[in-house]
Write a protein that holds these residues in place. Structure first.
Motif, mmCIF file in Angstrom:
data_model
loop_
_atom_site.group_PDB
_atom_site.id
_atom_site.type_symbol
_atom_site.label_atom_id
_atom_site.label_comp_id
_atom_site.label_asym_id
_atom_site.label_seq_id
_atom_site.Cartn_x
_atom_site.Cartn_y
_atom_site.Cartn_z
ATOM 1 N N ILE A 75 0.876 -1.316 -0.119
ATOM 2 C CA ILE A 75 0.066 -0.056 0.003
ATOM 3 C C ILE A 75 0.787 1.313 -0.149
ATOM 4 C CG2 ILE A 75 -1.876 1.197 1.219
ATOM 5 C CD1 ILE A 75 -2.240 -1.521 2.638
ATOM 6 N N SER A 76 0.752 2.268 -0.994
ATOM 7 C CA SER A 76 1.418 3.397 -1.155
ATOM 8 C C SER A 76 0.834 4.256 0.242
ATOM 9 C CB SER A 76 1.097 4.153 -2.173
ATOM 10 O OG SER A 76 1.721 5.400 -2.490
ATOM 11 N N CYS A 77 1.914 4.832 0.991
ATOM 12 C CA CYS A 77 1.688 5.920 2.109
ATOM 13 C C CYS A 77 2.430 6.881 1.837
ATOM 14 C CB CYS A 77 2.238 5.251 3.380
ATOM 15 S SG CYS A 77 1.989 6.319 4.584
ATOM 16 N N ILE A 78 1.674 8.220 1.544
ATOM 17 C CA ILE A 78 2.415 9.509 1.151
ATOM 18 C C ILE A 78 1.764 10.464 2.249
ATOM 19 C CG2 ILE A 78 2.259 11.505 -0.760
ATOM 20 C CD1 ILE A 78 1.659 9.240 -2.585
ATOM 21 N N ASN A 79 2.902 10.753 2.997
ATOM 22 C CA ASN A 79 2.763 12.005 4.091
ATOM 23 C C ASN A 79 1.687 11.592 4.918
ATOM 24 O OD1 ASN A 79 5.041 13.556 2.894
ATOM 25 N ND2 ASN A 79 3.420 14.527 1.735
ATOM 26 N N GLY A 80 1.660 10.189 5.423
ATOM 27 C CA GLY A 80 0.737 9.781 6.387
ATOM 28 C C GLY A 80 -0.661 9.038 5.945
ATOM 29 N N GLU A 81 -1.028 9.445 4.773
ATOM 30 C CA GLU A 81 -2.142 8.805 3.969
ATOM 31 C C GLU A 81 -1.780 7.677 3.182
ATOM 32 O OE1 GLU A 81 -5.140 10.327 4.295
ATOM 33 O OE2 GLU A 81 -4.287 11.996 5.685
ATOM 34 N N LEU A 82 -2.774 6.498 3.663
ATOM 35 C CA LEU A 82 -2.671 5.314 2.947
ATOM 36 C C LEU A 82 -3.607 5.330 1.752
ATOM 37 C CD1 LEU A 82 -3.297 2.999 5.635
ATOM 38 C CD2 LEU A 82 -1.156 3.267 4.724
ATOM 39 N N GLN A 83 -2.854 5.250 0.539
ATOM 40 C CA GLN A 83 -3.581 5.387 -0.951
ATOM 41 C C GLN A 83 -4.399 4.212 -1.186
ATOM 42 O OE1 GLN A 83 -3.125 8.677 -2.122
ATOM 43 N NE2 GLN A 83 -2.028 8.728 -0.062
ATOM 44 N N LEU A 84 -5.649 4.519 -1.764
ATOM 45 C CA LEU A 84 -6.591 3.560 -2.247
ATOM 46 C C LEU A 84 -6.856 2.318 -1.280
ATOM 47 C CD1 LEU A 84 -4.538 2.978 -5.879
ATOM 48 C CD2 LEU A 84 -6.533 4.229 -5.313
ATOM 49 N N LEU A 85 -7.002 2.729 -0.296
ATOM 50 C CA LEU A 85 -7.509 1.637 0.868
ATOM 51 C C LEU A 85 -8.652 1.032 0.749
ATOM 52 C CD1 LEU A 85 -5.947 0.498 3.667
ATOM 53 C CD2 LEU A 85 -7.127 2.257 4.781
#
Length: 197
Positions: free
Chosen positions: A8-18
Motif C-alpha cells: 500500500i502506498s503511504c504518502i505523508n501519512g495517508e494510505l492510498q487506495l485503501l
C-alpha cells in the motif's frame, strides 16, 4: 497454506487506495478461506504510519496472522522490457511466494523488467500491470495475471480502458506505463522501441 500480501502506498501519512486494497483482501479471504472467514481490517491493523515522505506499507497475512512493515520508497528506474512466455503461471491472488514470477524475471537478459505473455496474450510485468498508449488513449490487458488496485482505480476513473492485447498488437502502441499500488499512470514509461521480443 499460502500467505498473501498487500503493498500500500503511504504518502505523508495517508494510505492510498485503501478501499480497493480492503476489497482485494476480502476477496482473497472469502475465496481461500470460505465465506465465513473474517478478513483482516487494514484500517485497524496498520499502525504507526509515517507522517512525512513516501513509503511502501507491506501487509503479509494469512487466515490467522499478519505482519505490517513500512519501507521508504523510491520510484524504480526502468527503461527496457523483455517479452517472456509465462506458461501456466497463476497469480490471481497476491501471493507472498513469488517463485514462479522470479523464474520468469530471471529470463530478462539485459532488460530491466519483463512483459509476461500467456497464450499469445499480454498480461503483466514482474511487479506491475501494464498500460499501453496508442497516441490518444491508454489501454490495459483484459487478461492480467493480477487485477491490481491502481489498474482498477484508473478504470473506475475512465483514465484506462480494457481490451485484449496480443503480442502482435504491440506495434500499435507508442509507449507502455508500469502501474501498481506504488506507481501511478505515467510515472514509469517505456518507449515501445525498448521492448525486446
Amino acid at each position: 497454506m499460502y500467505q498473501f500480501i498487500e503493498s500500500i502506498s503511504c504518502i505523508n501519512g495517508e494510505l492510498q487506495l485503501l478501499e480497493l486494497h480492503q476489497a482485494r483482501v476480502n476477496r482473497t479471504f472469502f475465496t481461500n478461506y470460505g465465506l465465513l472467514a473474517r478478513p483482516i481490517k487494514l484500517s485497524r491493523v496498520i499502525r504507526q504510519i509515517p507522517r512525512q515522505g513516501r513509503f511502501k506499507c507491506r501487509v503479509v497475512y494469512d487466515k490467522e496472522n499478519f505482519v505490517v512493515t513500512f519501507d521508504s520508497y523510491t520510484t524504480p528506474k526502468i527503461s527496457s522490457l523483455q517479452v517472456v512466455e509465462g506458461g501456466a503461471i497463476d497469480y490471481r491472488f497476491k501471493y507472498s511466494n513469488r517463485i514462479d514470477l522470479e523464474k520468469l524475471f530471471a529470463q530478462r537478459k539485459e532488460a530491466d523488467d519483463i512483459i509476461i505473455v500467456k497464450d499469445d496474450m499480454i498480461t503483466d510485468s514482474y511487479f506491475a500491470n501494464l498500460a499501453f498508449f496508442d497516441g490518444e488513449e491508454w489501454w490495459t490487458s483484459n487478461q492480467p495475471l493480477l487485477e491490481g488496485v491502481r489498474r482498477q482505480s484508473l478504470l473506475d476513473q475512465g483514465m484506462l480502458q480494457k481490451r485484449s492485447i496480443r503480442l502482435g498488437d504491440l506495434a500499435k502502441y507508442e509507449k507502455v506505463s508500469l502501474i501498481n499500488s506504488m506507481l501511478d499512470l505515467g510515472e514509469v514509461m517505456i518507449d515501445l522501441n525498448d521492448i525486446t521480443m
